[in-house]
Design a protein around this motif. Structure first.
Motif, PDB file in Angstrom:
ATOM      1  N   MET A  95      66.817  78.064 -54.646  1.00  0.00           N
ATOM      2  CA  MET A  95      66.723  78.292 -53.198  1.00  0.00           C
ATOM      3  C   MET A  95      67.966  79.002 -52.687  1.00  0.00           C
ATOM      4  SD  MET A  95      64.758  75.106 -51.354  1.00  0.00           S
ATOM      5  CE  MET A  95      65.673  73.751 -52.065  1.00  0.00           C
ATOM      6  N   ARG A  96      69.126  78.605 -53.209  1.00  0.00           N
ATOM      7  CA  ARG A  96      70.365  79.263 -52.768  1.00  0.00           C
ATOM      8  C   ARG A  96      70.359  80.737 -53.153  1.00  0.00           C
ATOM      9  NH1 ARG A  96      74.656  80.573 -55.424  1.00  0.00           N
ATOM     10  NH2 ARG A  96      74.280  79.152 -57.192  1.00  0.00           N
ATOM     11  N   LYS A  97      69.931  81.033 -54.378  1.00  0.00           N
ATOM     12  CA  LYS A  97      69.889  82.427 -54.810  1.00  0.00           C
ATOM     13  C   LYS A  97      68.863  83.221 -54.004  1.00  0.00           C
ATOM     14  CE  LYS A  97      71.451  81.494 -59.532  1.00  0.00           C
ATOM     15  NZ  LYS A  97      71.088  81.506 -60.976  1.00  0.00           N
ATOM     16  N   LEU A  98      67.725  82.593 -53.741  1.00  0.00           N
ATOM     17  CA  LEU A  98      66.707  83.255 -52.935  1.00  0.00           C
ATOM     18  C   LEU A  98      67.214  83.492 -51.512  1.00  0.00           C
ATOM     19  CD1 LEU A  98      63.827  84.296 -52.529  1.00  0.00           C
ATOM     20  CD2 LEU A  98      63.114  81.925 -52.094  1.00  0.00           C
ATOM     21  N   ASN A  99      67.980  82.535 -51.023  1.00  0.00           N
ATOM     22  CA  ASN A  99      68.505  82.656 -49.662  1.00  0.00           C
ATOM     23  C   ASN A  99      69.485  83.814 -49.529  1.00  0.00           C
ATOM     24  OD1 ASN A  99      68.607  81.383 -46.939  1.00  0.00           O
ATOM     25  ND2 ASN A  99      70.778  81.130 -47.454  1.00  0.00           N
ATOM     26  N   GLU A 100      70.098  84.222 -50.632  1.00  0.00           N
ATOM     27  CA  GLU A 100      70.995  85.373 -50.591  1.00  0.00           C
ATOM     28  C   GLU A 100      70.236  86.646 -50.217  1.00  0.00           C
ATOM     29  OE1 GLU A 100      72.782  85.497 -54.415  1.00  0.00           O
ATOM     30  OE2 GLU A 100      73.950  83.641 -54.142  1.00  0.00           O
ATOM     31  N   HIS A 101      68.924  86.655 -50.460  1.00  0.00           N
ATOM     32  CA  HIS A 101      68.104  87.820 -50.151  1.00  0.00           C
ATOM     33  C   HIS A 101      67.461  87.716 -48.766  1.00  0.00           C
ATOM     34  CE1 HIS A 101      68.239  89.585 -54.233  1.00  0.00           C
ATOM     35  NE2 HIS A 101      68.335  88.314 -54.614  1.00  0.00           N
ATOM     36  N   VAL A 102      67.010  86.508 -48.397  1.00  0.00           N
ATOM     37  CA  VAL A 102      66.283  86.368 -47.136  1.00  0.00           C
ATOM     38  C   VAL A 102      67.157  85.827 -46.008  1.00  0.00           C
ATOM     39  CG1 VAL A 102      64.103  86.079 -48.350  1.00  0.00           C
ATOM     40  CG2 VAL A 102      65.437  84.055 -47.741  1.00  0.00           C
ATOM     41  N   GLU A 103      68.278  85.154 -46.354  1.00  0.00           N
ATOM     42  CA  GLU A 103      69.239  84.638 -45.367  1.00  0.00           C
ATOM     43  C   GLU A 103      68.542  83.856 -44.264  1.00  0.00           C
ATOM     44  OE1 GLU A 103      71.477  87.978 -44.002  1.00  0.00           O
ATOM     45  OE2 GLU A 103      72.613  88.156 -45.858  1.00  0.00           O
ATOM     46  N   ALA A 104      67.764  82.853 -44.693  1.00  0.00           N
ATOM     47  CA  ALA A 104      67.004  82.063 -43.722  1.00  0.00           C
ATOM     48  C   ALA A 104      67.534  80.638 -43.568  1.00  0.00           C
ATOM     49  CB  ALA A 104      65.536  82.005 -44.135  1.00  0.00           C
ATOM     50  N   ALA A 105      68.233  80.132 -44.565  1.00  0.00           N
ATOM     51  CA  ALA A 105      68.687  78.740 -44.556  1.00  0.00           C
ATOM     52  C   ALA A 105      70.204  78.652 -44.451  1.00  0.00           C
ATOM     53  CB  ALA A 105      68.206  78.027 -45.812  1.00  0.00           C
ATOM     54  N   ASP A 106      70.690  77.468 -44.103  1.00  0.00           N
ATOM     55  CA  ASP A 106      72.123  77.203 -43.967  1.00  0.00           C
ATOM     56  C   ASP A 106      72.750  77.157 -45.359  1.00  0.00           C
ATOM     57  OD1 ASP A 106      74.651  75.956 -43.714  1.00  0.00           O
ATOM     58  OD2 ASP A 106      74.039  74.994 -41.851  1.00  0.00           O
ATOM     59  N   ILE A 107      73.622  78.108 -45.648  1.00  0.00           N
ATOM     60  CA  ILE A 107      74.232  78.182 -46.975  1.00  0.00           C
ATOM     61  C   ILE A 107      75.119  76.977 -47.249  1.00  0.00           C
ATOM     62  CG2 ILE A 107      76.182  79.555 -46.147  1.00  0.00           C
ATOM     63  CD1 ILE A 107      74.450  79.740 -49.605  1.00  0.00           C
ATOM     64  N   GLY A 108      75.740  76.432 -46.184  1.00  0.00           N
ATOM     65  CA  GLY A 108      76.592  75.258 -46.355  1.00  0.00           C
ATOM     66  C   GLY A 108      75.805  74.050 -46.829  1.00  0.00           C
ATOM     67  N   LYS A 109      74.617  73.852 -46.256  1.00  0.00           N
ATOM     68  CA  LYS A 109      73.776  72.733 -46.675  1.00  0.00           C
ATOM     69  C   LYS A 109      73.297  72.924 -48.109  1.00  0.00           C
ATOM     70  CE  LYS A 109      72.063  71.450 -42.090  1.00  0.00           C
ATOM     71  NZ  LYS A 109      70.874  71.359 -41.203  1.00  0.00           N
ATOM     72  N   LEU A 110      72.936  74.148 -48.447  1.00  0.00           N
ATOM     73  CA  LEU A 110      72.479  74.422 -49.802  1.00  0.00           C
ATOM     74  C   LEU A 110      73.580  74.152 -50.823  1.00  0.00           C
ATOM     75  CD1 LEU A 110      70.401  77.671 -49.213  1.00  0.00           C
ATOM     76  CD2 LEU A 110      69.543  75.562 -50.255  1.00  0.00           C
ATOM     77  N   LYS A 111      74.801  74.564 -50.514  1.00  0.00           N
ATOM     78  CA  LYS A 111      75.910  74.335 -51.431  1.00  0.00           C
ATOM     79  C   LYS A 111      76.236  72.852 -51.559  1.00  0.00           C
ATOM     80  CE  LYS A 111      78.269  78.814 -51.072  1.00  0.00           C
ATOM     81  NZ  LYS A 111      79.516  79.512 -50.660  1.00  0.00           N
ATOM     82  N   ALA A 112      76.158  72.123 -50.439  1.00  0.00           N
ATOM     83  CA  ALA A 112      76.432  70.683 -50.478  1.00  0.00           C
ATOM     84  C   ALA A 112      75.396  69.957 -51.318  1.00  0.00           C
ATOM     85  CB  ALA A 112      76.454  70.119 -49.059  1.00  0.00           C
ATOM     86  N   LEU A 113      74.138  70.330 -51.158  1.00  0.00           N
ATOM     87  CA  LEU A 113      73.072  69.732 -51.951  1.00  0.00           C
ATOM     88  C   LEU A 113      73.253  70.039 -53.435  1.00  0.00           C
ATOM     89  CD1 LEU A 113      70.072  70.573 -49.610  1.00  0.00           C
ATOM     90  CD2 LEU A 113      70.731  68.261 -50.300  1.00  0.00           C
ATOM     91  N   GLU A 114      73.540  71.291 -53.731  1.00  0.00           N
ATOM     92  CA  GLU A 114      73.715  71.693 -55.122  1.00  0.00           C
ATOM     93  C   GLU A 114      74.907  70.975 -55.755  1.00  0.00           C
ATOM     94  OE1 GLU A 114      74.371  75.735 -57.834  1.00  0.00           O
ATOM     95  OE2 GLU A 114      73.980  75.911 -55.683  1.00  0.00           O
ATOM     96  N   SER A 115      75.983  70.822 -54.992  1.00  0.00           N
ATOM     97  CA  SER A 115      77.178  70.158 -55.505  1.00  0.00           C
ATOM     98  C   SER A 115      76.900  68.691 -55.834  1.00  0.00           C
ATOM     99  CB  SER A 115      78.310  70.258 -54.481  1.00  0.00           C
ATOM    100  OG  SER A 115      79.452  69.552 -54.932  1.00  0.00           O
ATOM    101  N   LEU A 116      76.225  67.987 -54.928  1.00  0.00           N
ATOM    102  CA  LEU A 116      75.931  66.579 -55.179  1.00  0.00           C
ATOM    103  C   LEU A 116      75.013  66.424 -56.380  1.00  0.00           C
ATOM    104  CD1 LEU A 116      76.039  63.579 -54.412  1.00  0.00           C
ATOM    105  CD2 LEU A 116      74.069  63.971 -52.921  1.00  0.00           C
TER     106      LEU A 116
END
Length: 230
Positions: free
Chosen positions: A116-137
């Protein structure tokens, strides 16, 4: 005092010291078991509320720990010595089982969030901070830093609530980024395509239907696909 009496007194003193160390060792082992049990139960809360896993410490394991604690409270260290090995084995076995289940599920969920984070780099629809926090946990699984905070109360009940709060926060964040990223595609021709993009299996352009290809034409998703020729 005779030499025999001196020897007897010395042996009694040695036995007293031995018993003191034995009691301390048993109490230390029981404390470690209790800590492992608590951490396993807290992980299980997060696993259930965030990852949707049906895991929990068994009633049998809880009863064994209660029994051992009762012996310690009664200062019945002979009885505690008899059961402590079994209690340690039971708790450790269940901890491993739960951790293995969590490891498998969180790895799958991490891969999906990473996609989802990689996909978001193309569509820029979601909060990148939330995606990174989720991925980190999901990647590090450093849940203790989230639960055992400086502000947290030093009680199991308070830590349980902290675990629920952490799981709720992560669940809400995941739900939000999924809605932001995938919501606009719900019910459209590209809904299945989006699901495939977030799976482990590669999506090939030649595998798409004509309708899906047309919907992708000029889309920001087009360059995210792995195209297979022929």
């Amino acid at each position: 005092m005779s030499e025999t009496s001196d020897q007897s007194l010395f042996e009694q003193e040695l036995e007293t010291v031995h018993q003191q160390y034995l009691r301390q060792d048993l109490e230390d082992r029981l404390e470690e078991v209790a800590t492992e049990m608590e951490e396993t139960m807290l992980q299980a809360i997060i696993a259930r509320d965030f990852l949707g896993l049906a895991v929990e410490v068994s009633h049998e394991a809880k009863e064994k720990v209660r029994e051992a604690k009762g012996y310690a409270d009664d200062r019945d260290f002979d009885a505690l010595d008899d059961v402590i090995d079994d209690v340690e084995d039971q708790v450790s076995q269940e901890a491993r089982q739960i951790e293995n289940a969590i490891q498998e599920e969180r790895t799958e969920e991490r891969d999906r969030v990473r996609a989802m984070r990689k996909l978001n780099e193309h569509v820029e629809a979601a909060d990148i901070g939330k995606l990174k926090a989720l991925e980190s946990l999901l990647d590090d699984w450093d849940w203790k830093a989230q639960v055992y905070t400086d502000e947290a109360e030093d009680s199991f009940e308070a830590n349980q609530q902290e675990a629920r709060d952490v799981a709720d926060t992560m669940s809400n964040a995941l739900q939000q980024v999924q809605e932001d990223l995938l919501g606009s595609y719900s019910g459209t021709t590209l809904e299945d395509v989006m699901d495939q993009l977030l799976s482990d299996d590669p999506l090939y352009f030649n595998d798409l239907s004509e309708e899906e290809r047309e919907a992708l034409t000029g889309s920001s998703l087009a360059d995210y696909l792995e195209i297979r020729l022929g």
